[in-house]
Design an enzyme around this catalytic site. Structure first.
Site, PDB file in Angstrom:
ATOM      1  N   CYS A 131      10.314   1.615   2.059  1.00  0.00           N
ATOM      2  CA  CYS A 131      11.320   0.587   2.339  1.00  0.00           C
ATOM      3  C   CYS A 131      12.712   1.202   2.342  1.00  0.00           C
ATOM      4  O   CYS A 131      13.631   0.652   2.920  1.00  0.00           O
ATOM      5  CB  CYS A 131      11.240  -0.508   1.295  1.00  0.00           C
ATOM      6  SG  CYS A 131      11.487   0.134  -0.350  1.00  0.00           S
TER       7      CYS A 131
ATOM      8  N   TRP B 231       0.810  -1.223   0.000  1.00  0.00           N
ATOM      9  CA  TRP B 231       0.000   0.000   0.000  1.00  0.00           C
ATOM     10  C   TRP B 231       0.833   1.258   0.000  1.00  0.00           C
ATOM     11  O   TRP B 231       0.312   2.345  -0.208  1.00  0.00           O
ATOM     12  CB  TRP B 231      -0.923   0.010   1.225  1.00  0.00           C
ATOM     13  CG  TRP B 231      -0.217  -0.389   2.480  1.00  0.00           C
ATOM     14  CD1 TRP B 231      -0.224  -1.637   3.059  1.00  0.00           C
ATOM     15  CD2 TRP B 231       0.640   0.406   3.293  1.00  0.00           C
ATOM     16  NE1 TRP B 231       0.575  -1.656   4.170  1.00  0.00           N
ATOM     17  CE2 TRP B 231       1.123  -0.406   4.336  1.00  0.00           C
ATOM     18  CE3 TRP B 231       1.062   1.736   3.254  1.00  0.00           C
ATOM     19  CZ2 TRP B 231       1.997   0.042   5.320  1.00  0.00           C
ATOM     20  CZ3 TRP B 231       1.942   2.194   4.223  1.00  0.00           C
ATOM     21  CH2 TRP B 231       2.400   1.355   5.237  1.00  0.00           C
TER      22      TRP B 231
ATOM     23  N   GLU C 285      10.824  -7.854  -3.465  1.00  0.00           N
ATOM     24  CA  GLU C 285      11.456  -6.660  -2.888  1.00  0.00           C
ATOM     25  C   GLU C 285      10.886  -6.536  -1.503  1.00  0.00           C
ATOM     26  O   GLU C 285       9.663  -6.375  -1.353  1.00  0.00           O
ATOM     27  CB  GLU C 285      11.040  -5.408  -3.645  1.00  0.00           C
ATOM     28  CG  GLU C 285      11.491  -5.342  -5.057  1.00  0.00           C
ATOM     29  CD  GLU C 285      10.944  -4.060  -5.672  1.00  0.00           C
ATOM     30  OE1 GLU C 285      11.754  -3.296  -6.155  1.00  0.00           O
ATOM     31  OE2 GLU C 285       9.731  -3.836  -5.621  1.00  0.00           O
TER      32      GLU C 285
ATOM     33  N   GLY D 132       6.755  -6.190  -0.514  1.00  0.00           N
ATOM     34  CA  GLY D 132       6.080  -6.209   0.782  1.00  0.00           C
ATOM     35  C   GLY D 132       7.057  -6.647   1.853  1.00  0.00           C
ATOM     36  O   GLY D 132       8.274  -6.462   1.714  1.00  0.00           O
TER      37      GLY D 132
ATOM     38  N   LYS E  65      -2.785  -8.415  -7.618  1.00  0.00           N
ATOM     39  CA  LYS E  65      -3.464  -8.447  -6.310  1.00  0.00           C
ATOM     40  C   LYS E  65      -2.909  -7.256  -5.512  1.00  0.00           C
ATOM     41  O   LYS E  65      -1.794  -7.286  -5.016  1.00  0.00           O
ATOM     42  CB  LYS E  65      -3.136  -9.776  -5.659  1.00  0.00           C
ATOM     43  CG  LYS E  65      -3.691 -10.191  -4.321  1.00  0.00           C
ATOM     44  CD  LYS E  65      -4.108  -9.228  -3.347  1.00  0.00           C
ATOM     45  CE  LYS E  65      -3.713  -9.488  -1.920  1.00  0.00           C
ATOM     46  NZ  LYS E  65      -3.958  -8.259  -1.144  1.00  0.00           N
TER      47      LYS E  65
HETATM   48  P1  NAP Z   1       2.819  -7.194   3.373  1.00  0.00           P
HETATM   49  O1  NAP Z   1       1.988  -7.323   4.575  1.00  0.00           O
HETATM   50  O2  NAP Z   1       3.881  -8.200   3.152  1.00  0.00           O
HETATM   51  O3  NAP Z   1       1.810  -7.136   2.137  1.00  0.00           O
HETATM   52  C1  NAP Z   1       2.240  -6.999   0.809  1.00  0.00           C
HETATM   53  C2  NAP Z   1       1.264  -7.705  -0.109  1.00  0.00           C
HETATM   54  O4  NAP Z   1       1.329  -9.120   0.114  1.00  0.00           O
HETATM   55  C3  NAP Z   1      -0.199  -7.298   0.130  1.00  0.00           C
HETATM   56  O5  NAP Z   1      -0.881  -7.237  -1.090  1.00  0.00           O
HETATM   57  C4  NAP Z   1      -0.694  -8.462   0.989  1.00  0.00           C
HETATM   58  O6  NAP Z   1      -2.101  -8.638   0.955  1.00  0.00           O
HETATM   59  C5  NAP Z   1       0.002  -9.617   0.313  1.00  0.00           C
HETATM   60  N1  NAP Z   1       0.012 -10.855   1.111  1.00  0.00           N
HETATM   61  C6  NAP Z   1      -0.150 -10.989   2.457  1.00  0.00           C
HETATM   62  N2  NAP Z   1      -0.103 -12.300   2.797  1.00  0.00           N
HETATM   63  C7  NAP Z   1       0.087 -13.004   1.655  1.00  0.00           C
HETATM   64  C8  NAP Z   1       0.214 -14.388   1.354  1.00  0.00           C
HETATM   65  N3  NAP Z   1       0.157 -15.349   2.315  1.00  0.00           N
HETATM   66  N4  NAP Z   1       0.417 -14.762   0.079  1.00  0.00           N
HETATM   67  C9  NAP Z   1       0.497 -13.827  -0.903  1.00  0.00           C
HETATM   68  N5  NAP Z   1       0.352 -12.501  -0.690  1.00  0.00           N
HETATM   69  C10 NAP Z   1       0.170 -12.088   0.582  1.00  0.00           C
HETATM   70  O7  NAP Z   1       3.567  -5.785   3.332  1.00  0.00           O
HETATM   71  P2  NAP Z   1       2.962  -4.354   3.588  1.00  0.00           P
HETATM   72  O8  NAP Z   1       2.799  -4.206   5.055  1.00  0.00           O
HETATM   73  O9  NAP Z   1       1.811  -4.103   2.698  1.00  0.00           O
HETATM   74  O10 NAP Z   1       4.168  -3.420   3.068  1.00  0.00           O
HETATM   75  C11 NAP Z   1       5.177  -2.971   3.907  1.00  0.00           C
HETATM   76  C12 NAP Z   1       6.470  -3.733   3.667  1.00  0.00           C
HETATM   77  O11 NAP Z   1       6.825  -3.643   2.289  1.00  0.00           O
HETATM   78  C13 NAP Z   1       7.624  -3.138   4.442  1.00  0.00           C
HETATM   79  O12 NAP Z   1       8.360  -4.161   5.046  1.00  0.00           O
HETATM   80  C14 NAP Z   1       8.450  -2.428   3.372  1.00  0.00           C
HETATM   81  O13 NAP Z   1       9.811  -2.300   3.701  1.00  0.00           O
HETATM   82  C15 NAP Z   1       8.210  -3.286   2.180  1.00  0.00           C
HETATM   83  N6  NAP Z   1       8.405  -2.524   0.919  1.00  0.00           N
HETATM   84  C16 NAP Z   1       9.514  -2.780   0.188  1.00  0.00           C
HETATM   85  C17 NAP Z   1       9.746  -2.076  -0.980  1.00  0.00           C
HETATM   86  C18 NAP Z   1      10.977  -2.352  -1.826  1.00  0.00           C
HETATM   87  O14 NAP Z   1      11.091  -1.823  -2.924  1.00  0.00           O
HETATM   88  N7  NAP Z   1      11.899  -3.185  -1.360  1.00  0.00           N
HETATM   89  C19 NAP Z   1       8.822  -1.112  -1.418  1.00  0.00           C
HETATM   90  C20 NAP Z   1       7.702  -0.881  -0.637  1.00  0.00           C
HETATM   91  C21 NAP Z   1       7.500  -1.612   0.529  1.00  0.00           C
HETATM   92  P3  NAP Z   1      -3.009  -7.951   2.099  1.00  0.00           P
HETATM   93  O15 NAP Z   1      -3.024  -6.503   1.787  1.00  0.00           O
HETATM   94  O16 NAP Z   1      -4.335  -8.583   1.928  1.00  0.00           O
HETATM   95  O17 NAP Z   1      -2.381  -8.283   3.429  1.00  0.00           O
END
Ligand code: NAP
Length: 414
Positions: free
Chosen positions: A296, A160, A262, A237, A184
């Protein structure tokens, strides 16, 4: 649909999922609310798609693949350039929607749209350079060459915090390579995903080459990442979710199916006595607190050389006092809300548990999901158990003769 969403073209918005050539609701009619993080107010209801709908979307993407992979790189590049132009033409509406559902300040949201559009330009060009290789032949009667082929149907799972840019960064290369995609989006930001999909379809992406499934990670995400018809997964994520996906893919997909993940991490910066403090402080404050620290790439742990630490830390506190925390629609706002109440509570609990470490904290509104930007004293990066995804900067000091140790500690945290 909340009538107060200030879009120039409200007709662009869709509060439905997209499978094949249709916008539709969930099979069982269930939906979930999208909320404004600044106020907690409901913005819209979107369909809560399930595993059965996910399987149908994958089938549609598989069907679309046959024709899409036959297009030339040049044709796809021309389309991607149109997609870039299309997003930029709607920059204001896209930015407003990012602000409405993610709470990102409007000026930053406009920047995100430009950033998102740039991926279509970049991959339009890169797609034309998907060269194969020529391999020296061991015999005179053979010529050995490789050509690059699309992997097939790609699942794109996005967070998000960059709700448009992360979709663009996944969809653009997949389309450029001749792959079809199923997106998704994060549960908190499905509206910007829907408007983006709509604009991309209107600009010429074949209908079933790009599908959209709002819903939960545990159902839609899990169904995508455990279906053998998916030929690649692109994810941004948390590290924990990436690990769950890797395990699901290993158990269900062909060996070698690519996963591009990522994830998060602990970003550090070292400021030694040769640094220009004004420049360092400007970068430190921007990196730590922009997007309310929900990036991130945000700075999490700052090391300042002891000799200049009192001066630099005083300047950081002064710069923090200048931050305007509040309404993301206000163009003078620097720091908006965090994404939701769960995030707010988690960061508040962290700050409370580490109250003795707080060096400085600035004002934030009490209503809504706001967190006051925080500066905390630590001994070093090893005092941080995990990434705190919010406006929290940790600062440690070091002597000049400890620099090697500091670098070793940072590198050890990945
Ligand atoms: P997240 O909880 O891991 O969610 C990311 C995505 O994965 C969402 O669409 C989530 O769906 C989905 N998801 C959750 N459980 C899953 C499963 N079992 N199987 C497949 N997909 C699943 O992360 P977030 O809290 O949204 O984002 C924050 C994190 O992203 C931070 O750690 C940040 O550092 C990292 N990030 C990294 C970068 C980069 O470029 N490296 C960029 C941006 C963010 P739901 O929404 O339904 O939970």
């Amino acid at each position: 649909m909340n009538a107060s969403l200030p879009l120039a073209r409200p007709d662009l918005l869709r509060t439905l999922a997209r499978i094949g050539d249709r916008w539709l609701a969930a099979d069982d009619g269930r939906s979930f609310p999208v909320r404004n993080p600044a106020s907690g107010d409901g913005l819209a209801e979107v369909p809560l798609m399930g595993a059965a709908e996910t399987r149908r979307a994958i089938a549609a993407a598989e069907t679309a693949l046959a024709a899409w992979r036959q297009t030339t790189a040049k044709e796809r590049a021309a389309l991607l350039m149109r997609l870039q132009a299309r997003l930029l033409a709607h920059q204001d509406d896209l930015a407003r929607l990012i602000t409405a559902e993610s709470g990102k300040p409007l000026a930053e949201a406009r920047g995100e749209v430009a950033y998102a559009a740039s991926f279509f330009e970049w991959f339009a060009e890169e797609g034309k350079r998907a060269y194969g290789e020529s391999i020296p032949s061991p015999t005179r009667d053979k010529r050995l060459i490789t050509i690059r082929q699309p992997v097939g149907v790609v699942a794109a799972i996005t967070p998000w915090n960059f709700p448009l840019a992360m979709i663009a960064r996944k969809v653009a290369p997949a389309l450029a390579a001749g792959c079809t995609t199923v997106v998704k989006p994060a549960e908190q930001t499905p509206l910007i995903a829907a408007i983006a999909v709509r604009l991309l379809h209107e600009a010429g992406v074949p209908r079933a080459a790009l599908q959209l499934l709002p819903g939960q990670g545990g159902t839609v995400g899990a169904a995508l990442t455990s279906d053998a018809r998916i030929n690649g997964v692109v994810f941004t994520g948390s590290t924990e979710t990436a690990q769950i996906i890797a395990r699901a893919m290993a158990a269900n997909m062909a060996p070698g199916t690519p996963l591009i993940a990522e994830t998060g991490g602990l970003n550090a910066m070292i400021v030694d006595s040769t640094a220009l403090p004004e420049q360092a402080v400007r970068d430190i404050v921007a990196s730590s607190f922009r997007s309310a620290g929900q990036r991130c790439s945000a700075l999490r742990c700052l090391y300042v050389q002891e000799d200049i630490a009192p001066h630099v830390i005083a300047m950081i506190k002064g710069a923090m006092d200048e931050l305007r925390v509040g309404d993301p629609w206000n163009l003078s706002t620097d720091v908006g809300p965090v994404i939701d109440d769960e995030a707010r509570q988690g960061i508040d609990a962290y700050a409370e548990a580490n109250a003795a470490r707080v060096l400085h904290r600035v004002w934030a509104p009490r209503q809504g999901h706001f967190i006051a930007p925080l500066l905390m004293k630590v001994n070093g990066i090893n005092d941080l158990d995990r990434e705190v995804f919010g406006p929290v900067l940790h600062v440690a000091t070091f002597r000049a003769d400890q620099l090697e140790r500091v670098i070793t500690d940072i590198n050890a945290r990945g």
